[in-house]
Design a protein around this motif. Structure first.
Motif, PDB file in Angstrom:
ATOM      1  N   GLU A 336       0.789  -1.119   0.087  1.00  0.00           N
ATOM      2  CA  GLU A 336       0.066  -0.034   0.089  1.00  0.00           C
ATOM      3  C   GLU A 336       0.758   1.275   0.123  1.00  0.00           C
ATOM      4  N   ASN A 338       0.372   4.587   0.226  1.00  0.00           N
ATOM      5  CA  ASN A 338       0.339   5.657   1.215  1.00  0.00           C
ATOM      6  C   ASN A 338       0.700   5.245   2.363  1.00  0.00           C
ATOM      7  N   THR A 339       0.647   4.041   2.861  1.00  0.00           N
ATOM      8  CA  THR A 339       1.431   3.659   4.125  1.00  0.00           C
ATOM      9  C   THR A 339       2.772   3.883   4.014  1.00  0.00           C
ATOM     10  N   LEU A 341       4.407   6.422   2.307  1.00  0.00           N
ATOM     11  CA  LEU A 341       4.330   7.809   1.987  1.00  0.00           C
ATOM     12  C   LEU A 341       4.275   8.236   3.270  1.00  0.00           C
ATOM     13  N   ASN A 342       3.296   7.956   4.041  1.00  0.00           N
ATOM     14  CA  ASN A 342       3.027   8.490   5.713  1.00  0.00           C
ATOM     15  C   ASN A 342       4.365   8.141   6.460  1.00  0.00           C
ATOM     16  N   THR A 361       0.287  17.328   1.649  1.00  0.00           N
ATOM     17  CA  THR A 361      -0.201  15.977   0.907  1.00  0.00           C
ATOM     18  C   THR A 361      -1.230  16.228   0.364  1.00  0.00           C
ATOM     19  N   PHE A 363      -3.002  12.725  -1.433  1.00  0.00           N
ATOM     20  CA  PHE A 363      -3.038  11.448  -1.780  1.00  0.00           C
ATOM     21  C   PHE A 363      -4.495  11.118  -2.392  1.00  0.00           C
ATOM     22  N   LYS A 366      -6.605   5.916  -5.574  1.00  0.00           N
ATOM     23  CA  LYS A 366      -7.495   4.898  -4.763  1.00  0.00           C
ATOM     24  C   LYS A 366      -7.910   3.985  -5.829  1.00  0.00           C
ATOM     25  N   ASP A 368      -4.409   2.292  -3.744  1.00  0.00           N
ATOM     26  CA  ASP A 368      -2.923   2.465  -3.791  1.00  0.00           C
ATOM     27  C   ASP A 368      -2.092   1.393  -3.667  1.00  0.00           C
ATOM     28  N   SER A 404       2.013  14.160  -3.723  1.00  0.00           N
ATOM     29  CA  SER A 404       0.540  13.925  -4.093  1.00  0.00           C
ATOM     30  C   SER A 404       0.760  12.524  -4.983  1.00  0.00           C
ATOM     31  N   THR A 405      -0.123  11.963  -5.014  1.00  0.00           N
ATOM     32  CA  THR A 405      -0.618  10.804  -5.844  1.00  0.00           C
ATOM     33  C   THR A 405      -1.847  10.754  -6.731  1.00  0.00           C
ATOM     34  N   VAL A 414       3.454   9.020  -8.215  1.00  0.00           N
ATOM     35  CA  VAL A 414       3.840  10.027  -7.080  1.00  0.00           C
ATOM     36  C   VAL A 414       4.508  11.212  -7.335  1.00  0.00           C
TER      37      VAL A 414
END
Length: 482
Positions: A336, A338-339, A341-342, A361, A363, A366, A368, A404-405, A414
């Motif tokens: 994933e 987004n995980t 990225l965070n 950010t 994101f 979806k 991801d 951003s994604t 990304v």
């Protein structure tokens, strides 16, 4: 048997002729399958290749002759047909050689080796590709590629000490075949080398030595069971030089990635120390107040929850730091994004806050889920984020970095954008080449290594064209499927 039958006129010899033919073919089959006089599989492949070539050329000759005779006189039609068929035979023969991985000509083998060197950057994948080329060149079922940098040589499931008897013999000889060793006086080292060749079924072995890497390149006994000639040994030495250069480059790439990895950990050190210090201060303050407020149930409950949360935060930060510092071979799997990225933001936000730089950010991707290596993605994103922070440090006014994604067909993109000065036009065309940097410090390897890492994972990194008044914008695309 036929001669004896003619001379003696004895019918016994006539009756024995079929049995003699049968015994001959039975003995041949027995030799092929048990005594390795021929390599049956390789013989079948060669025969199949020639059969396809003959059938295709015959059919083409028939079609060309029929078509050309309709509008050309017979002599001219025959000449044109012959020319076309000969050209087709040469082209088809080369195509069949490549399809069956046969490289009877040294030039074709060198081209295949160069193609393998350009197509791969990982050591293990390079070795596998070169083994396939060597098998095709030698018409053999076995080949060996071993290499090592200031240590044992490894490859093909073998481990060979660089100061052992085999290597001492190869350093002295440069190349070896069973026939050469049989002709020369055997020493203990050459005896060990002979046993090494026999144990691995090798018909020829050459050694090549570069500035920092040694390599042993071997090819098994050929399908024809003929010994390798000296011109063939020279050809193999040329192939070995290509292989050694590619492997040395791959080893340097691994070292550069490791150095960049440790440099990123060093940049994170100060900011993470600050991040870890904050929860420790909170824990220290509650511990100092605990003796006087132990009987207060509200205080105890708050204390226990705070300790757990702050310790988990410290554990998470240190775990990420250790994960970044550990050497690894990147392998793609579904993650994933987004995980990742965070967790990357968690590592850089303290340094950005200290420099009064805002992280934004957006994101939108979806789903991801992408097919890549989480540590590799984090390494690349950290590099881009630190580059953006360093570009903004000496800049006044509004300072921000945006991550951003968004979803693309079978990909997730990304974007890392900043409000810095941008990239100079003269550097942009070679930005992802080694030793290109927009900073006064460092070696300019960061973006080149990022590009190599992503290429190995079927991902890409690009930079947008310069726009007046805007900073740098990097775009990374990750595949959603393998």
């Amino acid at each position: 048997m036929m001669a004896l039958a003619d001379i003696t006129r004895d019918p016994l010899f006539i009756r024995l002729q079929p049995w003699t033919v049968f015994m001959f073919y039975a003995g041949t089959a027995f030799a092929i399958t048990t005594h390795r006089i021929f390599d049956a599989r390789q013989i079948v492949l060669v025969g199949l290749q020639k059969l396809i070539l003959v059938v295709a050329v015959a059919c083409a000759a028939y079609v060309f002759d029929w078509a050309l005779r309709t509008f050309l006189p017979e002599p001219f039609g025959f000449i044109a047909t012959t020319a076309l068929v000969l050209g087709l035979a040469v082209t088809l023969n080369g195509w069949l050689d490549r399809m069956f991985h046969f490289y009877p000509e040294a030039t074709a083998a060198r081209q295949a080796a160069f193609a393998a060197a350009q197509g791969e950057s990982h050591v293990n994948k390079l070795e596998s590709a070169f083994v396939a080329v060597l098998k095709g060149w030698g018409h053999s079922e076995t080949a060996l590629v071993m290499s090592g940098v200031k240590g044992p040589l490894q490859g093909g499931g073998l481990d060979l000490p660089d100061d052992g008897a085999v290597m001492r013999a190869m350093l002295l000889l440069g190349w070896a075949t069973p026939e050469r060793l049989a002709r020369e006086r055997l020493t203990p080292d050459r005896q060990a080398l002979q046993e090494f060749l026999d144990a691995n079924g090798l018909g020829v072995l050459v050694m090549v030595e570069g500035p920092s890497l040694k390599a042993l390149i071997g090819v098994g006994i050929a399908a024809s069971r003929r010994p390798f000639t000296y011109p063939q040994v020279n050809q193999l030495q040329e192939l070995a030089s290509i292989i050694e250069n590619a492997l040395e480059r791959a080893h340097f790439s691994v070292k550069a990635q490791r150095a960049e990895q440790l440099a990123t950990v060093g940049l994170l050190g100060a900011s993470l120390a600050h991040e870890i210090r904050n929860p420790l201060v909170s824990i220290k303050a509650f511990v100092q107040l605990l003796p006087n407020h132990y009987q207060d149930p509200v205080f105890r409950d708050k204390f226990f929850h705070l300790i757990g949360d702050e310790v988990m935060r410290i554990d998470r930060l240190t775990e990420q730091l250790l994960d970044l510092a550990s050497p690894r071979v990147y392998s793609a799997q579904l993650i994933e994004l987004n995980t990742v990225l965070n967790s990357t933001l968690e590592l850089v936000v303290a340094k950005a806050t200290d420099k009064q730089i805002q992280f934004i950010t957006d994101f939108q991707a979806k789903p991801d889920r992408v097919h890549t290596d989480a540590s590799a993605a984090k390494q690349v994103l950290l590099n881009l984020c630190f580059n953006a922070i360093q570009a903004l440090e000496a800049r006044g006014g509004e300072r921000w970095v945006r991550l951003s994604t968004r979803n693309l067909p079978n990909q997730v993109e990304v974007t890392v954008e900043d409000s810095g000065p941008g990239i100079a036009p003269d550097i942009r065309p070679r930005l992802f080449q080694p030793f290109q940097s927009t900073k006064s410090s460092g070696f300019g390897l960061g973006l080149a290594i990022c590009s190599d890492i992503l290429t190995g994972l079927n991902a890409t990194i690009t930079v947008d064209p310069a726009v007046p008044g805007r900073g740098a914008t990097f775009r990374i695309t990750f595949p959603c499927q393998a």
